[in-house]
Design an enzyme around this catalytic site. Structure first.
Site, PDB file in Angstrom:
ATOM      1  CD  GLU A 170      -3.077   0.198   2.032  1.00 56.71           C
ATOM      2  OE1 GLU A 170      -4.103  -0.773   1.910  1.00 56.71           O
ATOM      3  OE2 GLU A 170      -2.972   1.037   3.216  1.00 56.71           O
ATOM      4  CG  HIS A 174       5.451 -29.269  -2.250  1.00 52.27           C
ATOM      5  ND1 HIS A 174       5.990 -30.792  -2.619  1.00 52.27           N
ATOM      6  CD2 HIS A 174       6.438 -29.065  -1.171  1.00 52.27           C
ATOM      7  CE1 HIS A 174       6.741 -31.017  -1.977  1.00 52.27           C
ATOM      8  NE2 HIS A 174       7.083 -30.057  -1.079  1.00 52.27           N
ATOM      9  CE  LYS A 195     -12.352   2.029   1.333  1.00 50.07           C
ATOM     10  NZ  LYS A 195     -11.596   3.094   2.212  1.00 50.07           N
TER      11      LYS A 195
HETATM   12  O1  PA5 Z   1      -3.437   1.161   6.076  1.00 56.24           O
HETATM   13  C1  PA5 Z   1      -4.626   1.727   5.781  1.00 56.24           C
HETATM   14  O2  PA5 Z   1      -4.715   2.876   6.100  1.00 56.24           O
HETATM   15  C2  PA5 Z   1      -5.931   1.019   5.549  1.00 56.24           C
HETATM   16  O3  PA5 Z   1      -5.477  -0.312   5.147  1.00 56.24           O
HETATM   17  C3  PA5 Z   1      -6.798   1.073   6.405  1.00 56.24           C
HETATM   18  O4  PA5 Z   1      -6.371   0.560   7.686  1.00 56.24           O
HETATM   19  C4  PA5 Z   1      -8.044   0.152   6.153  1.00 56.24           C
HETATM   20  O5  PA5 Z   1      -8.564   0.627   4.984  1.00 56.24           O
HETATM   21  C5  PA5 Z   1      -8.921   0.260   7.128  1.00 56.24           C
HETATM   22  O6  PA5 Z   1      -9.413   1.595   7.537  1.00 56.24           O
HETATM   23  P1  PA5 Z   1     -10.215   2.105   8.796  1.00 56.24           P
HETATM   24  O7  PA5 Z   1      -9.349   1.894   9.958  1.00 56.24           O
HETATM   25  O8  PA5 Z   1     -10.388   3.502   8.689  1.00 56.24           O
HETATM   26  O9  PA5 Z   1     -11.292   1.234   8.951  1.00 56.24           O
END
Ligand code: PA5
Length: 429
Positions: free
Chosen positions: A284, A305, A419
């Site tokens: 990310e 495997h 989203k």
């Molecule tokens: O690293 C990040 O920012 C994301 O993976 C969030 O943690 C994830 O989308 C969950 O978001 P939130 O904590 O607002 O529910």
């Protein structure tokens, strides 16, 4: 202590390629520590190690002990950075079977109706003493609006309100931003207990905040050791950053040379979730503007495997990172059998750990010789101390490496696209 060996990966780079990448990584390190890069407002994961909040650690520890004394089940309800860190540490440091303290279950990390239905049915079943289960819930969402988490929270909360009409408010703990989001509204209305996720710490960098620390403490893991080992690593690397700079340089130079996949692997299934945490931390952070290496997770020897053929002879756009434990916890030893009908007596008296380690050494050699640059990261032992170091080491590595790539390490603009499409289809106003 964790040790990082990039020597086999460096063999795939010329001296000039490495030197260029190294000077870029050195500059990126300065960008991180001097807070001069884009996204510097999200460096709270470093600041909190500079100035540890002992009162918060104490508060988390004390709540966790109360929960451990009363709960049969503790549910961690969150997704992405709001649960992967806790799960990584808990899975790495817990037994495979059974549990010491409450059973830790996860929710809010998918939208499977079947998963939630079975979870609620399971909660309805009696505990080992034949009594109704005592359930606690930690809902974790920085935004307080994430659909997966919010929907599961709604369903589990409803179940809990019916089961525990008198003390449901004590059983629900919310971890979210100081202000904003639907979750904060629910906290105000219902008086749930609350922990705050600092604004300057992004989800995937939040495992050492209450996001990760409360579930980890409820699992019986020493959060002070975990936290303070991260603090020591922070202090050490700010003074002597060469290991992390060299590693970032190697990854960056390999990316520049066409490596587009980093396979994160271990020979211990207990580390699978740590691979999951790392996958999000790297993926990310780096996967932007058409740049980055796709972080894949594999567990060997199981996946040798299925993926072994590809690793050995598929396209050479891969690098591989082995997470190794130097002294893994004791396991079983191969027994001598009369008649040796399965032909395995040549291994009699050898521990499975030793055999597993030979599998690692053989794989490392074969993959490196097959054209895959390999990095070996060794944790001396699997304990809170080394995992604490590991967490900070990789957070810093990620930030340095992303600045080398020229991307902001701490945002995730692309996540919004799915989203938007999903909400359109669901008819959200
Ligand atoms: O690293 C990040 O920012 C994301 O993976 C969030 O943690 C994830 O989308 C969950 O978001 P939130 O904590 O607002 O529910």
């Amino acid at each position: 202590m964790i040790e990082v060996d990039v020597s086999r990966a460096k063999q795939f780079l010329t001296d000039a390629e490495f030197a260029d990448a190294h000077s870029q990584a050195k500059e990126s390190f300065s960008t991180v520590i001097n807070k001069t890069g884009k996204g510097a407002e999200w460096l709270g994961w470093r600041d909190m190690l500079e100035d540890p909040n002992d009162a918060k650690l104490e508060q988390l520890d004390s709540l966790a002990s109360d929960i451990r004394a009363d709960a049969d089940v503790f549910i961690v309800c969150g997704i992405g950075g709001s649960y992967l860190g806790a799960r990584a540490v808990i899975d790495a440091l817990s037994d495979f079977f059974g549990h010491n303290g409450p059973e830790i279950l996860y929710a809010g990390h998918n939208m499977s109706g079947k998963y939630l239905e079975e979870l609620l049915e399971y909660l309805d079943q009696s505990n080992e003493e034949g009594e109704p289960k005592s359930v606690y819930l930690n809902v974790i969402s920085k935004s307080g609006t994430t659909l997966e988490t919010a929907l599961s929270f709604r369903m589990i909360r409803n179940w809990m309100e019916q089961k525990y009409p008198d003390d449901v408010h004590d059983r629900i703990i919310c971890t979210t931003s100081a202000e904003g989001g639907a979750l904060n509204e629910l906290i105000k209305e219902n008086g749930y207990q609350k922990f705050v996720i600092p604004d300057d710490v992004g989800g995937r960098f939040s495992v050492l905040t209450p996001v990760g620390l409360l579930p980890i403490a409820v699992a019986g893991i020493d959060i002070r050791t975990l936290f303070y080992e991260a603090v020591s690593k922070y202090e050490e690397l700010d003074q002597n950053p060469e290991t992390v700079i060299e590693y970032a340089a190697v990854k960056y130079a390999l990316f520049e040379k066409g490596k587009t996949v980093d396979v994160l692997t271990s020979f211990e299934p207990q580390l699978r979730s740590l691979g999951g945490w790392l996958q999000q931390l790297l993926g990310e952070s780096e996967g932007k503007e058409g740049k980055g290496m796709f972080p894949a997770v594999a567990t060997y020897s199981t996946d040798l495997h299925s993926l072994g053929q590809f690793m050995q002879q598929g396209p050479r756009n891969l690098m591989e990172t082995f997470l190794i434990i130097d002294s893994p916890p004791n396991g079983v030893t191969v027994e001598e059998m009369d008649g040796d009908h399965d032909g395995l007596n040549y291994l009699s008296g050898r521990s499975f750990q030793d055999i597993n380690h030979r599998a690692f050494e053989g794989t490392l050699k074969a993959h490196t010789e097959g054209g895959v640059p390999t990095v070996v990261v060794t944790l001396n032992k699997l304990n809170a101390q080394h995992i604490g170091e590991f967490i900070y080491f990789y957070e810093l590595l990620t930030a340095i490496y992303c600045y080398c790539l020229g991307v902001i390490p701490f945002n995730q603009p692309g996540v919004e696209n799915y989203k938007r499409e999903m909400y359109k289809l669901l008819g959200k106003k």
